[in-house]
Structures are given as C-alpha cells and as structure tokens.
Scaffold this active site. Structure first.
Site, PDB file in Angstrom:
ATOM      1  N   ASP A   1      60.997  69.379  48.893  1.00  0.00           N
ATOM      2  CA  ASP A   1      61.364  70.382  48.287  1.00  0.00           C
ATOM      3  C   ASP A   1      60.765  71.657  49.310  1.00  0.00           C
ATOM      4  OD1 ASP A   1      63.260  72.371  47.373  1.00  0.00           O
ATOM      5  OD2 ASP A   1      62.773  71.965  45.265  1.00  0.00           O
TER       6      ASP A   1
ATOM      7  N   ASP B   1      61.533  65.372  44.739  1.00  0.00           N
ATOM      8  CA  ASP B   1      62.603  65.459  43.696  1.00  0.00           C
ATOM      9  C   ASP B   1      63.702  64.774  44.141  1.00  0.00           C
ATOM     10  OD1 ASP B   1      64.808  66.263  42.130  1.00  0.00           O
ATOM     11  OD2 ASP B   1      63.653  67.821  41.256  1.00  0.00           O
TER      12      ASP B   1
ATOM     13  N   ASP C   1      56.571  69.095  46.255  1.00  0.00           N
ATOM     14  CA  ASP C   1      57.634  68.573  45.312  1.00  0.00           C
ATOM     15  C   ASP C   1      58.525  67.784  45.889  1.00  0.00           C
ATOM     16  OD1 ASP C   1      59.150  68.462  43.066  1.00  0.00           O
ATOM     17  OD2 ASP C   1      60.349  69.958  43.286  1.00  0.00           O
TER      18      ASP C   1
END
Length: 391
Positions: A294, A100, A98
């Site tokens: 992440d 982000d 991820d």
C-alpha cells in the site's frame, strides 16, 4: 452495531487487555499515539495527537479505555502531543510497509475467502522481505500480522530514519517495480577481440542482484518450462508472445535448446528472435515479482500504524509480532486468535450464511440466532455481520 453488541465487545476487549502483555515500540515517548473508541453509530472517530504523558501507562490505558483500535506513529517528534504536525517538530520516521489484501492484484474481493486473502497477503509479504533483505540489506526489521487482512513491516535501521517523502517514494517505486524497463536493466560490453575499430556489443542482464537477478530467474523458469514441453507445444507457447510468428518461435526454441547456458546467463543478444521474447519476459518478471504494498503508507512520514499486541476492532484478532524463523508456520486464523476468546461459546444473531475457518476447523454459520465459539462470534460482530443475542 447495537449497543448490546458494542458493550459486549468493549467488555471482552478489556478482559483481553487485563491479561495481555503489550510491548511498547522503541522510543515510545517520542511518538504520537491515537485510538478509536467504541462509539455509537457507524462512524469511527479517531482520537489522536496524544503522547504517552496523555495516555499514562499504556497497559492501564488499554484496560481503562478498552479501545476498538490503537495506533502509534512511524514518526518521532520533539513534541508528539502537539495538535498540528508543524508544532510536533518532526525528527525522523521508521520506514513502514503495509501489505493489505484489498490492494493485491491476485485477490478477487467477494470471491476469495478470508483464509485465501490472508494466504495471498503472506505470499506478498515474502516478496517484500526478499527486497528488504537482499536488495536493501536492512537489519532491523519487525514483521507484524495486522489483525485484519495483511501484514506490516517496520524498518528501524538508522539509515532510513531521516528519509523524506521523496526518498521513501524511490524505495516504493523500486519494490513495486515502477519504471523498471528493459533498457534500464541491460548492460553492454564490447565483444569481438581487442584492437577492433568498430567492436560489436553484447547486451546482457545482470545476474548478481536486484531486478536483474529477478528477471534472469524468471527467464530460467521460462527456459525450464520450454525444455519440459514437446516441440509442438513449445512453438505454440512461444507464438503467444507479441511479434513472434512460427519462424521466430522456431528460432527461439532452437536457441533455448542449443544455447541454454548463454540464455540462462542473461545474454539477450544470443539471437534477435530471443531479444523480442526477452523484452516481454522482463515485463512479466516485474508483474510477477513486485511487492504490492500500500504505497501511501510507506511514503507518509507521519503515518499511524497499529500497536502490536492490541486487538483489531474489525476482526477481534490480535495484532501479532512474528519472529522471522516462525513466519513460515504462522497461521493468523490460529495464532492471532486471542486466548481470551477461546474455550467459550456465545449466542449471536447472524444476518446471513457464512463459512469461517479458525483454529483448523471450518465453521458453517447459518442466518439467525445460534451458539458459536466466542472467537467466531466476536469476529462476526466486529465485522458488523452479527449482533449479540441475549443468553
């Protein structure tokens, strides 16, 4: 969020799902499914521990429930609908990353625009893909715009499927550059001829691949930068390194000018003064080249991740799978805007001034009631920055 706004978004999400073609992930019936409905109040309540038998046909489910968010698990299970993780009986998991904007060191929250955050997320994605392609050699990769502030990457190579958390942690540490130190990267070789009782050693950085290659590429750029400067500026720049005074700076510049190829080849013992700089260039390279993922997402074998083709309830944008050849040209503020929301204007009541960038246009939004393109109005309402006005 007022009920009028919630009802409007529920209805328009359903309209989107009536025309959307949402593809299921591989082995969909072995995964846990979850969703967040459009509920009253500020809290979001996750409905999870569902399997495909609970949901039924996914397209019918999306049209019927028109959820705010939809997820499926990275994990595969014998009994995915069981109410506890132990009862599910874990079989293995995809490896999920991820990116982000909230976790990017280059992003300044409250200052960067949404477009700037998305651009920086894409830069971080490119770094991550370089690791996954060149360092790990993964073949089965799916890249997805998250619909929010970043990107997801799903790795489904058979080699990652059985990995436990600790092994996934090692992958995280590698792409983040955690623990990468100068001494761990260098290799030593004996020099000075054969037969010597006490041969000297030469320390070099490996250039073939991995973090060694990244550091050497960083040193290459450093060399190019120094050679492009006049001598006075180059000396001043070198003196910004810890432990480098004028004398060492002159020595390093001399080495770079007269032993350029040795420096570019990763030879850190070309001169003691250059060794001082090289140690710091390693740390610079790690900071510049690490992929700021992440971390808990990748290590969690039971993580729920957004369903591609669904809508993100915090933006109204689509969760879009991206072909690798299309990644460079992909613009989430155009390509992730649902066609359902294009070609219509709506009235919204905005709390304060905003500047939005969608579909190649800048939209300046003033406080109060006004008419906006629907995709802009949906974005503001989904973010909690506007309410639906009466038409």
């Amino acid at each position: 969020m007022e009920e009028r706004t919630r009802a409007y978004l529920r209805g328009r999400f359903r309209d989107h799902y009536r025309r959307a073609d949402v593809a299921l992930p591989p082995d969909a019936d072995a995964r846990e499914w979850g969703y967040i409905p459009w509920t009253d109040g500020p809290d979001e309540t996750m409905v999870r521990h569902r399997d495909l038998l609970d949901l039924g046909n996914v397209e019918d489910f999306l049209r019927r429930k028109r959820p705010r968010h939809v997820y499926f698990s990275a994990g595969h299970y014998e009994t995915p609908g069981a109410s506890t993780m132990v009862e599910k009986d874990w079989l293995g998991s995809d490896l999920v990353f991820d990116i982000d904007a909230d976790h990017l060191p280059t992003v300044t929250l409250g200052e960067d625009t949404y477009a700037e955050m998305l651009a920086k997320s894409k830069d971080a994605l490119v770094k991550l893909l370089d690791f996954l392609d060149r360092d790990f050699g993964f073949d089965d990769l799916t890249v997805v715009f998250s619909g929010g502030r970043g990107y997801h990457v799903h790795v489904r190579d058979e080699s990652v499927f059985p990995l436990e958390r600790d092994h996934r942690r090692e992958i995280v540490d590698y792409v983040r550059g955690n623990g990468i130190e100068f001494e761990e990267l260098i290799t030593e070789e004996a020099v000075g001829g054969l037969g010597l009782q006490n041969p000297t050693t030469r320390r070099t950085l490996p250039t073939e691949g991995g973090w060694g290659r990244r550091v050497v590429e960083h040193i290459d750029a450093f060399v190019d930068e120094l050679l492009a400067m006049d001598e006075e500026d180059a000396i001043l720049h070198l003196r910004t390194f810890d432990g480098v005074g004028e004398g060492r700076a002159e020595s390093v510049l001399n080495v770079v000018q007269n032993n350029t190829e040795a420096v570019r080849s990763g030879n850190v013992d070309v001169h003691p003064a250059f060794l001082t700089v090289a140690r710091q260039l390693v740390a610079e390279a790690v900071d510049a080249e690490e992929a700021p993922i992440d971390e808990p997402v990748t290590t969690d074998t039971h993580r729920l991740i957004r369903l591609p083709g669904s809508l993100h309830g915090g933006s109204g944008l689509e969760v879009v799978p991206i072909e690798r050849d299309d990644l460079a040209a992909f613009d989430p503020l155009d390509d992730a805007v649902p066609e359902t929301f294009v070609g219509h204007d709506i009235r919204v009541d905005v709390e304060r001034e905003y500047e939005l960038g969608f579909r190649g246009e800048t939209i300046t939004v003033a406080p109060g009631e006004q008419t906006l393109p629907e995709y802009a109005g949906v974005f503001l309402m989904a973010r909690g920055w506007a309410e639906k006005a009466t038409e």
